[in-house]
Design a protein around this motif. Structure first.
Motif, PDB file in Angstrom:
ATOM      1  N   THR A 163       0.855  -1.185   0.000  1.00 62.82           N
ATOM      2  CA  THR A 163       0.000   0.000   0.000  1.00 62.82           C
ATOM      3  C   THR A 163       0.894   1.240   0.000  1.00 62.82           C
ATOM      4  O   THR A 163       2.116   1.129  -0.028  1.00 62.82           O
ATOM      5  CB  THR A 163      -0.972   0.000   1.196  1.00 62.82           C
ATOM      6  OG1 THR A 163      -1.970   1.002   0.982  1.00 62.82           O
ATOM      7  CG2 THR A 163      -0.253   0.280   2.510  1.00 62.82           C
TER       8      THR A 163
ATOM      9  N   VAL B 210      -2.503   5.179  -5.875  1.00 63.63           N
ATOM     10  CA  VAL B 210      -2.248   3.930  -6.601  1.00 63.63           C
ATOM     11  C   VAL B 210      -1.426   4.134  -7.882  1.00 63.63           C
ATOM     12  O   VAL B 210      -0.841   3.186  -8.391  1.00 63.63           O
ATOM     13  CB  VAL B 210      -3.605   3.229  -6.880  1.00 63.63           C
ATOM     14  CG1 VAL B 210      -4.373   3.932  -7.985  1.00 63.63           C
ATOM     15  CG2 VAL B 210      -3.440   1.753  -7.166  1.00 63.63           C
ATOM     16  N   THR B 211      -1.346   5.366  -8.380  1.00 59.55           N
ATOM     17  CA  THR B 211      -0.576   5.599  -9.613  1.00 59.55           C
ATOM     18  C   THR B 211       0.872   6.010  -9.340  1.00 59.55           C
ATOM     19  O   THR B 211       1.616   6.296 -10.274  1.00 59.55           O
ATOM     20  CB  THR B 211      -1.236   6.714 -10.474  1.00 59.55           C
ATOM     21  OG1 THR B 211      -1.323   7.899  -9.672  1.00 59.55           O
ATOM     22  CG2 THR B 211      -2.610   6.322 -10.956  1.00 59.55           C
TER      23      THR B 211
ATOM     24  N   LEU C  80       5.255   3.110  -5.600  1.00 60.57           N
ATOM     25  CA  LEU C  80       4.423   1.922  -5.332  1.00 60.57           C
ATOM     26  C   LEU C  80       4.486   0.929  -6.494  1.00 60.57           C
ATOM     27  O   LEU C  80       4.696  -0.272  -6.289  1.00 60.57           O
ATOM     28  CB  LEU C  80       2.971   2.348  -5.091  1.00 60.57           C
ATOM     29  CG  LEU C  80       1.946   1.215  -4.985  1.00 60.57           C
ATOM     30  CD1 LEU C  80       1.307   1.203  -3.618  1.00 60.57           C
ATOM     31  CD2 LEU C  80       0.888   1.311  -6.037  1.00 60.57           C
TER      32      LEU C  80
ATOM     33  N   VAL D  23      -1.764  -5.427  -4.424  1.00 60.84           N
ATOM     34  CA  VAL D  23      -1.709  -3.981  -4.156  1.00 60.84           C
ATOM     35  C   VAL D  23      -3.102  -3.482  -3.792  1.00 60.84           C
ATOM     36  O   VAL D  23      -4.054  -3.718  -4.537  1.00 60.84           O
ATOM     37  CB  VAL D  23      -1.178  -3.198  -5.383  1.00 60.84           C
ATOM     38  CG1 VAL D  23      -1.234  -1.684  -5.121  1.00 60.84           C
ATOM     39  CG2 VAL D  23       0.236  -3.622  -5.740  1.00 60.84           C
ATOM     40  N   VAL D  24      -3.225  -2.849  -2.631  1.00 56.11           N
ATOM     41  CA  VAL D  24      -4.463  -2.163  -2.240  1.00 56.11           C
ATOM     42  C   VAL D  24      -4.029  -0.783  -1.766  1.00 56.11           C
ATOM     43  O   VAL D  24      -3.346  -0.657  -0.740  1.00 56.11           O
ATOM     44  CB  VAL D  24      -5.234  -2.907  -1.122  1.00 56.11           C
ATOM     45  CG1 VAL D  24      -6.528  -2.174  -0.807  1.00 56.11           C
ATOM     46  CG2 VAL D  24      -5.514  -4.354  -1.502  1.00 56.11           C
ATOM     47  N   ALA D  25      -4.395   0.245  -2.523  1.00 57.70           N
ATOM     48  CA  ALA D  25      -3.869   1.584  -2.229  1.00 57.70           C
ATOM     49  C   ALA D  25      -4.937   2.643  -2.476  1.00 57.70           C
ATOM     50  O   ALA D  25      -5.900   2.411  -3.208  1.00 57.70           O
ATOM     51  CB  ALA D  25      -2.643   1.846  -3.094  1.00 57.70           C
TER      52      ALA D  25
ATOM     53  N   GLU E  92      -6.981   5.666  -4.029  1.00 59.53           N
ATOM     54  CA  GLU E  92      -7.107   6.080  -5.435  1.00 59.53           C
ATOM     55  C   GLU E  92      -6.500   7.459  -5.666  1.00 59.53           C
ATOM     56  O   GLU E  92      -6.107   7.800  -6.765  1.00 59.53           O
ATOM     57  CB  GLU E  92      -8.564   6.041  -5.903  1.00 59.53           C
ATOM     58  CG  GLU E  92      -9.460   7.020  -5.171  1.00 59.53           C
ATOM     59  CD  GLU E  92     -10.888   7.045  -5.708  1.00 59.53           C
ATOM     60  OE1 GLU E  92     -11.253   6.191  -6.512  1.00 59.53           O
ATOM     61  OE2 GLU E  92     -11.618   7.951  -5.289  1.00 59.53           O
TER      62      GLU E  92
ATOM     63  N   VAL F  27      -4.351  -5.236  -8.578  1.00 57.87           N
ATOM     64  CA  VAL F  27      -4.239  -3.885  -8.006  1.00 57.87           C
ATOM     65  C   VAL F  27      -5.642  -3.347  -7.724  1.00 57.87           C
ATOM     66  O   VAL F  27      -6.501  -3.347  -8.612  1.00 57.87           O
ATOM     67  CB  VAL F  27      -3.502  -2.929  -8.968  1.00 57.87           C
ATOM     68  CG1 VAL F  27      -3.453  -1.504  -8.406  1.00 57.87           C
ATOM     69  CG2 VAL F  27      -2.087  -3.421  -9.270  1.00 57.87           C
ATOM     70  N   TYR F  28      -5.864  -2.913  -6.488  1.00 56.40           N
ATOM     71  CA  TYR F  28      -7.153  -2.351  -6.093  1.00 56.40           C
ATOM     72  C   TYR F  28      -6.970  -0.910  -5.642  1.00 56.40           C
ATOM     73  O   TYR F  28      -6.074  -0.610  -4.838  1.00 56.40           O
ATOM     74  CB  TYR F  28      -7.764  -3.164  -4.949  1.00 56.40           C
ATOM     75  CG  TYR F  28      -8.154  -4.559  -5.352  1.00 56.40           C
ATOM     76  CD1 TYR F  28      -9.464  -4.855  -5.713  1.00 56.40           C
ATOM     77  CD2 TYR F  28      -7.198  -5.584  -5.387  1.00 56.40           C
ATOM     78  CE1 TYR F  28      -9.824  -6.142  -6.098  1.00 56.40           C
ATOM     79  CE2 TYR F  28      -7.547  -6.870  -5.769  1.00 56.40           C
ATOM     80  CZ  TYR F  28      -8.859  -7.140  -6.121  1.00 56.40           C
ATOM     81  OH  TYR F  28      -9.208  -8.408  -6.498  1.00 56.40           O
ATOM     82  N   ALA F  29      -7.825  -0.020  -6.150  1.00 59.08           N
ATOM     83  CA  ALA F  29      -7.811   1.383  -5.733  1.00 59.08           C
ATOM     84  C   ALA F  29      -9.009   1.600  -4.808  1.00 59.08           C
ATOM     85  O   ALA F  29     -10.107   1.118  -5.104  1.00 59.08           O
ATOM     86  CB  ALA F  29      -7.923   2.282  -6.954  1.00 59.08           C
TER      87      ALA F  29
ATOM     88  N   CYS G  12      -6.799   0.722   3.720  1.00 62.81           N
ATOM     89  CA  CYS G  12      -6.322  -0.167   2.658  1.00 62.81           C
ATOM     90  C   CYS G  12      -5.689  -1.429   3.242  1.00 62.81           C
ATOM     91  O   CYS G  12      -5.890  -2.528   2.716  1.00 62.81           O
ATOM     92  CB  CYS G  12      -5.294   0.546   1.775  1.00 62.81           C
ATOM     93  SG  CYS G  12      -6.033   1.837   0.760  1.00 62.81           S
TER      94      CYS G  12
END
Ligand code: MN
Length: 263
Positions: free
Chosen positions: A6, A11-12, A16, A31-33, A35, A64-66, A74
């Motif tokens: 995270t 997330v961009t 990361l 990946v959970v971060a 947005e 990958v999760y936003a 997260c």
């Protein structure tokens, strides 16, 4: 290892994504971060509104999760729900900007790692200088070697490791303590187009902690600073002094009531 990554830059962020890519060469990465950027949101969690989560396609091989949540959200979601309670290591970063001294108190990056520690999982926070030219790839490769060579079982419960990378070549890593590095706050008053005054907060860094094993000193010398940090904020030294003071107070009261009885 099954690694949850995270951050608080969103997330961009390059830090990361580079980390996820390098770690995925040898590990199972999730990946959970956030947005959008959540820097300096500390350990905030979202309990009065929903947390939206969407899967975003960044890599073919890494989920990958936003989320609309904070870094701590997260990690909770990543460990308990998306990662199905099957995470071996939580890594937060690589942050754009150091997390040294009192930064730790405000840092979303560090809170991501601390949340992992609260969930009983070995956790690391990774931060780099706020420099567009920073070599994230080298830092991520260093991190990969570090998590494989360092005995992660040494990390106690409720404890995380806070790593900060030096600006240039990495000479190695050193164990450090959190310094008293802090800021003198400055507020610049401005006026909006409607005539309302608003303030822009920033700060001048104060580096007057001269202990040679301090986080920022080691980073300046070209080493990765590795500080074990914990959630417990009780000051043991003051606790003992307060106990002594309380005991003296009790004794005084006892002597007084004794004197009254005798009188
Ligand atoms: Mn950040």
């Amino acid at each position: 290892m099954r690694i949850l990554i995270t951050n608080d830059d969103g997330v961009t962020s390059v830090g990361l994504l580079t980390l996820a890519e390098i770690f995925s060469k040898r590990h199972d990465v999730l990946v959970v971060a956030p947005e959008s950027e959540q820097s300096a949101t500390g350990h905030a969690i979202t309990v009065r509104m929903p947390i939206w989560v969407k899967r975003v396609k960044v890599f073919e091989h890494i989920p990958v999760y936003a989320t609309t949540g904070t870094p701590a959200d997260c990690v909770k979601l990543g460990v308990e729900v998306i990662g199905e309670k099957n995470i071996d290591l939580v890594v937060s970063g690589i942050n754009f900007g150091y997390n040294l001294g009192t930064d730790i108190v405000y840092s979303g990056t560090v809170s991501g790692a601390i949340e992992g520690a609260l969930l009983g999982i070995p956790s690391l926070a990774l931060s780099a200088p706020a420099n567009e030219d920073f070599d994230y790839k080298t830092a991520a490769e260093f991190s990969l070697r570090f998590i494989e060579e360092f005995d992660l079982s040494l990390i106690e419960k409720f404890t995380a490791l806070n790593l900060n990378f030096p600006p240039g070549q990495i000479k190695g890593w050193k164990v450090t303590r959190q310094s008293a590095r802090r800021y003198a706050d400055r507020f610049e008053a401005r006026v909006d187009p409607l005539g309302n005054t608003y303030y822009w907060m920033y700060g001048d860094v104060i580096e007057d902690d001269e202990r040679s094993d301090c986080d920022y000193i080691v980073v300046k010398q070209g080493y990765v600073s590795v500080t074990p940090i914990t959630v417990f904020m009780t000051n043991e030294r003051l606790l003992n002094r307060l106990r002594e003071a309380a005991k003296r107070e009790e004794d005084k009261i006892a002597r007084r009531s004794c004197a009254q009885e005798e009188g």
